[in-house]
Design an enzyme around this catalytic site. Structure first.
Site, mmCIF file in Angstrom:
data_model
loop_
_atom_site.group_PDB
_atom_site.id
_atom_site.type_symbol
_atom_site.label_atom_id
_atom_site.label_comp_id
_atom_site.label_asym_id
_atom_site.label_seq_id
_atom_site.Cartn_x
_atom_site.Cartn_y
_atom_site.Cartn_z
ATOM 1 N N GLN A 71 53.329 22.900 -32.937
ATOM 2 C CA GLN A 71 53.368 22.489 -31.539
ATOM 3 C C GLN A 71 52.662 23.534 -30.659
ATOM 4 O O GLN A 71 51.537 23.905 -30.947
ATOM 5 C CB GLN A 71 54.829 22.291 -31.120
ATOM 6 C CG GLN A 71 55.456 21.028 -31.689
ATOM 7 C CD GLN A 71 55.057 19.776 -30.923
ATOM 8 O OE1 GLN A 71 54.620 19.833 -29.779
ATOM 9 N NE2 GLN A 71 55.217 18.617 -31.562
ATOM 10 N N VAL A 72 53.325 23.994 -29.619
ATOM 11 C CA VAL A 72 52.698 24.920 -28.676
ATOM 12 C C VAL A 72 53.222 26.342 -28.891
ATOM 13 O O VAL A 72 54.400 26.548 -29.190
ATOM 14 C CB VAL A 72 52.948 24.482 -27.215
ATOM 15 C CG1 VAL A 72 54.434 24.491 -26.879
ATOM 16 C CG2 VAL A 72 52.177 25.368 -26.232
ATOM 17 N N THR A 73 52.328 27.311 -28.759
ATOM 18 C CA THR A 73 52.739 28.709 -28.815
ATOM 19 C C THR A 73 51.871 29.526 -27.864
ATOM 20 O O THR A 73 50.943 29.001 -27.242
ATOM 21 C CB THR A 73 52.672 29.279 -30.245
ATOM 22 O OG1 THR A 73 53.384 30.529 -30.290
ATOM 23 C CG2 THR A 73 51.237 29.492 -30.709
ATOM 24 N N TYR A 74 52.192 30.804 -27.782
ATOM 25 C CA TYR A 74 51.462 31.717 -26.903
ATOM 26 C C TYR A 74 50.911 32.870 -27.730
ATOM 27 O O TYR A 74 51.573 33.368 -28.641
ATOM 28 C CB TYR A 74 52.400 32.272 -25.821
ATOM 29 C CG TYR A 74 51.812 33.427 -25.033
ATOM 30 C CD1 TYR A 74 50.802 33.226 -24.098
ATOM 31 C CD2 TYR A 74 52.264 34.731 -25.246
ATOM 32 C CE1 TYR A 74 50.251 34.299 -23.393
ATOM 33 C CE2 TYR A 74 51.730 35.796 -24.535
ATOM 34 C CZ TYR A 74 50.719 35.576 -23.617
ATOM 35 O OH TYR A 74 50.174 36.627 -22.930
ATOM 36 N N HIS A 75 49.690 33.279 -27.425
ATOM 37 C CA HIS A 75 49.110 34.492 -28.005
ATOM 38 C C HIS A 75 48.720 35.414 -26.863
ATOM 39 O O HIS A 75 48.240 34.951 -25.817
ATOM 40 C CB HIS A 75 47.862 34.172 -28.833
ATOM 41 C CG HIS A 75 48.104 33.289 -30.010
ATOM 42 N ND1 HIS A 75 49.045 33.586 -30.983
ATOM 43 C CD2 HIS A 75 47.523 32.127 -30.394
ATOM 44 C CE1 HIS A 75 49.029 32.622 -31.900
ATOM 45 N NE2 HIS A 75 48.121 31.736 -31.566
ATOM 46 N N LEU A 144 53.930 30.363 -36.941
ATOM 47 C CA LEU A 144 53.062 30.075 -38.086
ATOM 48 C C LEU A 144 52.400 28.720 -37.903
ATOM 49 O O LEU A 144 53.031 27.758 -37.476
ATOM 50 C CB LEU A 144 53.903 30.101 -39.367
ATOM 51 C CG LEU A 144 53.216 29.953 -40.712
ATOM 52 C CD1 LEU A 144 54.058 30.637 -41.789
ATOM 53 C CD2 LEU A 144 53.009 28.491 -41.105
ATOM 54 N N GLY A 156 47.030 31.074 -39.482
ATOM 55 C CA GLY A 156 47.914 32.014 -40.160
ATOM 56 C C GLY A 156 49.213 32.258 -39.439
ATOM 57 O O GLY A 156 49.874 31.317 -38.990
ATOM 58 N N ALA A 158 51.508 34.753 -36.559
ATOM 59 C CA ALA A 158 51.461 35.647 -35.399
ATOM 60 C C ALA A 158 52.813 36.337 -35.257
ATOM 61 O O ALA A 158 53.846 35.675 -35.137
ATOM 62 C CB ALA A 158 51.137 34.861 -34.130
ATOM 63 N N CYS A 174 57.070 26.254 -29.721
ATOM 64 C CA CYS A 174 57.042 25.436 -30.934
ATOM 65 C C CYS A 174 57.742 24.092 -30.739
ATOM 66 O O CYS A 174 58.198 23.462 -31.698
ATOM 67 C CB CYS A 174 57.633 26.193 -32.116
ATOM 68 S SG CYS A 174 56.793 27.758 -32.410
#
Length: 211
Positions: A71-75, A144, A156, A158, A174
């Site tokens: 789904q959605v994540t932040y980096h 992941l 990969g 994070a 997520c």
């Protein structure tokens, strides 16, 4: 063993993503696997199944629709992303085994850093830690997502090291409303992105090479 390299930091997400796609599309049976360690510029990414409604308030942070799973994540700065470009067929790994490998390596690393309770969460890929200030409720510390093309995986895992966690309040991490996201610093671990990234890459390389 699989060689790894650091991208110049902070790295734009789109640049690294395009490079992963180009590498994977151009691979043949002899192409070496690689691990790219990246500390990204701030960005929200939506996976293939990502629902825009899980982005609550993106503010000035760009949103990218990616082709990874999830789904959605932040980096952002303070987080190390280990992008693993791996020929799964050559490694003898099925996708579920490979995902479990990424999680297992991260869990063992966290245990060695003093977070013995690190674990999986059923139905929610990634790595979680129990928070004593929330009665042991699980908080996410590593996200992941992978993509497989012609038997070769990219994207990969994070791992949050020491970062500004406020951007996670702008999303349902997520896809889970109210899911707390933490980093090593919040958990009392004094570590650097460089040190954690190097050790994560070393362990991932060894685990994949043993498979």
């Amino acid at each position: 063993m699989i060689a790894h390299k650091w991208w110049p930091r902070p790295a734009p997400y789109l640049e690294v993503w395009q490079a992963m796609r180009d590498y994977t599309e151009g691979r043949d049976a002899q192409s070496p696997d690689a691990i790219w360690l990246v500390e990204h510029e701030p960005v929200y990414t939506l996976g293939q199944a990502g629902k825009p409604e899980h982005i609550l308030n993106s503010g000035a942070i760009p949103v990218v629709r990616s082709n990874r799973g999830g789904q959605v994540t932040y980096h952002g700065p303070g987080q190390v992303v280990a992008y693993c470009l791996v020929d799964l067929r050559r490694a003898g790994l099925f996708v579920k085994e490979y995902v479990a490998l990424l999680e297992d390596v991260t869990i063992r690393l966290l245990a060695d850093l003093g977070l013995a309770g690190a674990c999986r969460k059923p139905g929610a890929p990634g790595v979680y830690v129990p928070m004593a200030d929330q009665g042991g409720e699980l908080a996410k510390i590593a996200a992941l997502g992978i993509k497989v093309r012609n038997g070769c995986a990219y994207h990969g895992i994070a791992l949050n090291v020491a970062m500004d966690l406020a951007p996670y309040l702008g999303i349902n991490p997520c896809g889970y409303e109210g899911l707390r996201t933490v980093d090593l610093a919040v958990c009392g671990v004094d570590a650097t992105v460089e040190g954690v990234g190097e050790e994560l890459a070393r362990r991932l390389s060894a685990a994949i090479s043993r498979s």
